[in-house]
Design a protein around this motif. Structure first.
Motif, PDB file in Angstrom:
ATOM      1  N   GLY A 219       0.795  -1.224   0.000  1.00  0.00           N
ATOM      2  CA  GLY A 219       0.000   0.000   0.000  1.00  0.00           C
ATOM      3  C   GLY A 219       0.821   1.264   0.000  1.00  0.00           C
ATOM      4  O   GLY A 219       0.269   2.376  -0.059  1.00  0.00           O
ATOM      5  N   ALA A 220       2.144   1.123   0.056  1.00  0.00           N
ATOM      6  CA  ALA A 220       3.010   2.299   0.116  1.00  0.00           C
ATOM      7  C   ALA A 220       3.051   3.018  -1.228  1.00  0.00           C
ATOM      8  O   ALA A 220       2.985   2.395  -2.286  1.00  0.00           O
ATOM      9  N   ILE A 221       3.175   4.327  -1.157  1.00  0.00           N
ATOM     10  CA  ILE A 221       3.296   5.157  -2.349  1.00  0.00           C
ATOM     11  C   ILE A 221       4.781   5.346  -2.644  1.00  0.00           C
ATOM     12  O   ILE A 221       5.543   5.774  -1.773  1.00  0.00           O
ATOM     13  N   VAL A 222       5.190   5.018  -3.843  1.00  0.00           N
ATOM     14  CA  VAL A 222       6.595   5.158  -4.241  1.00  0.00           C
ATOM     15  C   VAL A 222       6.741   6.419  -5.082  1.00  0.00           C
ATOM     16  O   VAL A 222       6.011   6.624  -6.060  1.00  0.00           O
ATOM     17  N   GLY A 223       7.647   7.268  -4.699  1.00  0.00           N
ATOM     18  CA  GLY A 223       7.899   8.509  -5.433  1.00  0.00           C
ATOM     19  C   GLY A 223       9.102   9.211  -4.858  1.00  0.00           C
ATOM     20  O   GLY A 223       9.768   8.695  -3.956  1.00  0.00           O
ATOM     21  N   ASP A 224       9.385  10.384  -5.359  1.00  0.00           N
ATOM     22  CA  ASP A 224      10.518  11.145  -4.844  1.00  0.00           C
ATOM     23  C   ASP A 224      10.175  11.750  -3.477  1.00  0.00           C
ATOM     24  O   ASP A 224       9.053  12.215  -3.259  1.00  0.00           O
ATOM     25  N   VAL A 225      11.144  11.748  -2.578  1.00  0.00           N
ATOM     26  CA  VAL A 225      11.003  12.417  -1.282  1.00  0.00           C
ATOM     27  C   VAL A 225      12.025  13.545  -1.232  1.00  0.00           C
ATOM     28  O   VAL A 225      13.222  13.312  -1.399  1.00  0.00           O
ATOM     29  N   LEU A 226      11.537  14.748  -1.024  1.00  0.00           N
ATOM     30  CA  LEU A 226      12.406  15.913  -0.981  1.00  0.00           C
ATOM     31  C   LEU A 226      13.019  16.072   0.392  1.00  0.00           C
ATOM     32  O   LEU A 226      12.352  15.848   1.408  1.00  0.00           O
ATOM     33  N   THR A 227      14.281  16.459   0.432  1.00  0.00           N
ATOM     34  CA  THR A 227      14.966  16.826   1.673  1.00  0.00           C
ATOM     35  C   THR A 227      15.143  18.341   1.679  1.00  0.00           C
ATOM     36  O   THR A 227      15.703  18.899   0.732  1.00  0.00           O
ATOM     37  N   LEU A 228      14.669  18.974   2.750  1.00  0.00           N
ATOM     38  CA  LEU A 228      14.748  20.426   2.874  1.00  0.00           C
ATOM     39  C   LEU A 228      15.293  20.796   4.242  1.00  0.00           C
ATOM     40  O   LEU A 228      14.893  20.214   5.242  1.00  0.00           O
ATOM     41  N   ALA A 229      16.175  21.773   4.288  1.00  0.00           N
ATOM     42  CA  ALA A 229      16.651  22.278   5.568  1.00  0.00           C
ATOM     43  C   ALA A 229      15.600  23.174   6.221  1.00  0.00           C
ATOM     44  O   ALA A 229      15.575  23.316   7.447  1.00  0.00           O
ATOM     45  N   THR A 230      14.733  23.783   5.410  1.00  0.00           N
ATOM     46  CA  THR A 230      13.617  24.585   5.903  1.00  0.00           C
ATOM     47  C   THR A 230      12.337  23.986   5.344  1.00  0.00           C
ATOM     48  O   THR A 230      12.120  24.002   4.126  1.00  0.00           O
ATOM     49  N   VAL A 231      11.478  23.450   6.211  1.00  0.00           N
ATOM     50  CA  VAL A 231      10.272  22.799   5.716  1.00  0.00           C
ATOM     51  C   VAL A 231       9.283  23.845   5.216  1.00  0.00           C
ATOM     52  O   VAL A 231       9.294  25.008   5.620  1.00  0.00           O
ATOM     53  N   THR A 232       8.423  23.404   4.327  1.00  0.00           N
ATOM     54  CA  THR A 232       7.470  24.293   3.679  1.00  0.00           C
ATOM     55  C   THR A 232       6.399  24.768   4.648  1.00  0.00           C
ATOM     56  O   THR A 232       5.847  23.976   5.417  1.00  0.00           O
ATOM     57  N   GLY A 233       6.080  26.070   4.573  1.00  0.00           N
ATOM     58  CA  GLY A 233       5.060  26.618   5.458  1.00  0.00           C
ATOM     59  C   GLY A 233       4.074  27.532   4.771  1.00  0.00           C
ATOM     60  O   GLY A 233       3.242  28.163   5.433  1.00  0.00           O
ATOM     61  N   THR A 234       4.130  27.619   3.428  1.00  0.00           N
ATOM     62  CA  THR A 234       3.192  28.458   2.692  1.00  0.00           C
ATOM     63  C   THR A 234       2.668  27.710   1.474  1.00  0.00           C
ATOM     64  O   THR A 234       3.331  26.804   0.945  1.00  0.00           O
ATOM     65  N   ALA A 235       1.497  28.134   1.024  1.00  0.00           N
ATOM     66  CA  ALA A 235       0.914  27.523  -0.169  1.00  0.00           C
ATOM     67  C   ALA A 235       1.770  27.810  -1.395  1.00  0.00           C
ATOM     68  O   ALA A 235       1.914  26.956  -2.279  1.00  0.00           O
ATOM     69  N   ALA A 236       2.363  29.013  -1.455  1.00  0.00           N
ATOM     70  CA  ALA A 236       3.176  29.381  -2.615  1.00  0.00           C
ATOM     71  C   ALA A 236       4.400  28.472  -2.749  1.00  0.00           C
ATOM     72  O   ALA A 236       4.728  28.007  -3.847  1.00  0.00           O
ATOM     73  N   THR A 237       5.073  28.211  -1.625  1.00  0.00           N
ATOM     74  CA  THR A 237       6.244  27.329  -1.670  1.00  0.00           C
ATOM     75  C   THR A 237       5.846  25.906  -2.019  1.00  0.00           C
ATOM     76  O   THR A 237       6.527  25.226  -2.796  1.00  0.00           O
ATOM     77  N   ALA A 238       4.729  25.444  -1.457  1.00  0.00           N
ATOM     78  CA  ALA A 238       4.255  24.092  -1.763  1.00  0.00           C
ATOM     79  C   ALA A 238       3.966  23.943  -3.249  1.00  0.00           C
ATOM     80  O   ALA A 238       4.328  22.934  -3.874  1.00  0.00           O
ATOM     81  N   THR A 239       3.329  24.944  -3.829  1.00  0.00           N
ATOM     82  CA  THR A 239       3.016  24.902  -5.257  1.00  0.00           C
ATOM     83  C   THR A 239       4.283  24.910  -6.095  1.00  0.00           C
ATOM     84  O   THR A 239       4.417  24.147  -7.059  1.00  0.00           O
ATOM     85  N   ALA A 240       5.241  25.773  -5.717  1.00  0.00           N
ATOM     86  CA  ALA A 240       6.495  25.854  -6.469  1.00  0.00           C
ATOM     87  C   ALA A 240       7.256  24.533  -6.428  1.00  0.00           C
ATOM     88  O   ALA A 240       7.784  24.070  -7.451  1.00  0.00           O
ATOM     89  N   LEU A 241       7.314  23.912  -5.257  1.00  0.00           N
ATOM     90  CA  LEU A 241       8.017  22.636  -5.132  1.00  0.00           C
ATOM     91  C   LEU A 241       7.311  21.537  -5.934  1.00  0.00           C
ATOM     92  O   LEU A 241       7.963  20.721  -6.596  1.00  0.00           O
TER      93      LEU A 241
ATOM     94  N   ALA B 269       7.523  14.214  -6.864  1.00  0.00           N
ATOM     95  CA  ALA B 269       7.659  14.241  -5.402  1.00  0.00           C
ATOM     96  C   ALA B 269       6.335  13.930  -4.725  1.00  0.00           C
ATOM     97  O   ALA B 269       5.285  14.460  -5.106  1.00  0.00           O
ATOM     98  N   VAL B 270       6.395  13.094  -3.711  1.00  0.00           N
ATOM     99  CA  VAL B 270       5.198  12.745  -2.948  1.00  0.00           C
ATOM    100  C   VAL B 270       5.263  13.257  -1.512  1.00  0.00           C
ATOM    101  O   VAL B 270       4.231  13.360  -0.840  1.00  0.00           O
ATOM    102  N   ALA B 271       6.461  13.576  -1.013  1.00  0.00           N
ATOM    103  CA  ALA B 271       6.609  13.990   0.384  1.00  0.00           C
ATOM    104  C   ALA B 271       7.869  14.829   0.549  1.00  0.00           C
ATOM    105  O   ALA B 271       8.748  14.835  -0.324  1.00  0.00           O
TER     106      ALA B 271
END
Length: 213
Positions: A126-148, A155-157
């Motif tokens: 049942g696991a989803i396989v995809g790219d996982v992003l590593t970030l030193a600063t996690v996303t906190g806005t809709a704009a950044t989430a959309t850009a990423l 990317a899935v996570a």
């Protein structure tokens, strides 16, 4: 006896959740070693490298909770990284973000070991396989989430350690396992489901032991 499997997490609560899913006999026999190594890619790389310098291991798994991209990985879901990507490793420019590859300074993408990923995928159908992003600063806005999401359509996570652990693994088989505690976007701690994500991590870890223990 073969070398043990090393499972690293960011914090102790994640390590406890991973251990909760383990067969105690594996832990007692030192077939599996679970250790928190710190938050963020630098701490994760340094902590993993220290562990690898002091003992022999057959493979390394970065495990923990993560944020999920809307429509790609739901809260409570389990994710396996096909690739761990250092999504903020690069430079800003008037035309947008330039990944380190575009600058000619190396790579921001490290793939999971194919055999290890296959074994985990089989154990966690049942696991989803995809790219996982590593970030030193996690996303906190809709704009950044959309850009990423636009920059990384696979990317899935997102989390904070996977790429650092993969770098430290330095040729050993590597995989990244995450369970989703919150959607990526505007920071709203009230919507986070940490308890559920940690419980899902324990469940996923039980399958990890069966496939790799």
């Amino acid at each position: 006896m073969p070398d043990p499997l090393l499972v690293v997490t960011a914090v102790a609560a994640e390590a406890d959740a991973v251990r909760a899913g383990a067969d105690p006999r594996h832990l007692d026999a030192r077939q599996i070693v679970v250790a928190p190594v710190g938050v963020g890619p630098a701490a994760a790389a340094a902590g993993t490298a220290r562990l690898l310098a002091t003992a022999r291991y057959r493979a390394v798994v970065s495990a923990g909770i993560a944020g999920g991209f809307a429509g790609r990985a739901p809260v409570g879901g389990t994710v396996l990284a096909a690739r761990s990507i250092a999504a903020d490793l690069g430079a800003e420019s008037p035309a947008g973000f330039l990944a380190i590859e575009e600058l000619g300074f190396g790579t921001s993408v490290l793939p999971a070991d194919p055999d290890l990923l296959t074994r985990l995928s089989t154990a966690l159908p049942g696991a989803i396989v995809g790219d996982v992003l590593t970030l030193a600063t996690v996303t906190g806005t809709a704009a950044t989430a959309t850009a990423l999401a636009e920059r990384h359509p696979g990317a899935v996570a997102e989390a904070m350690e996977g790429f650092g652990v993969a770098v430290a693994a330095a040729g050993l088989p590597f995989a990244e396992l995450r369970t989703i505690s919150n959607p990526i976007g505007p920071r709203d701690r009230g919507s986070w489901r940490l308890k559920e994500a940690l419980e899902a991590l324990s469940t996923a870890s039980a399958a990890l032991w069966k496939s790799c223990g």
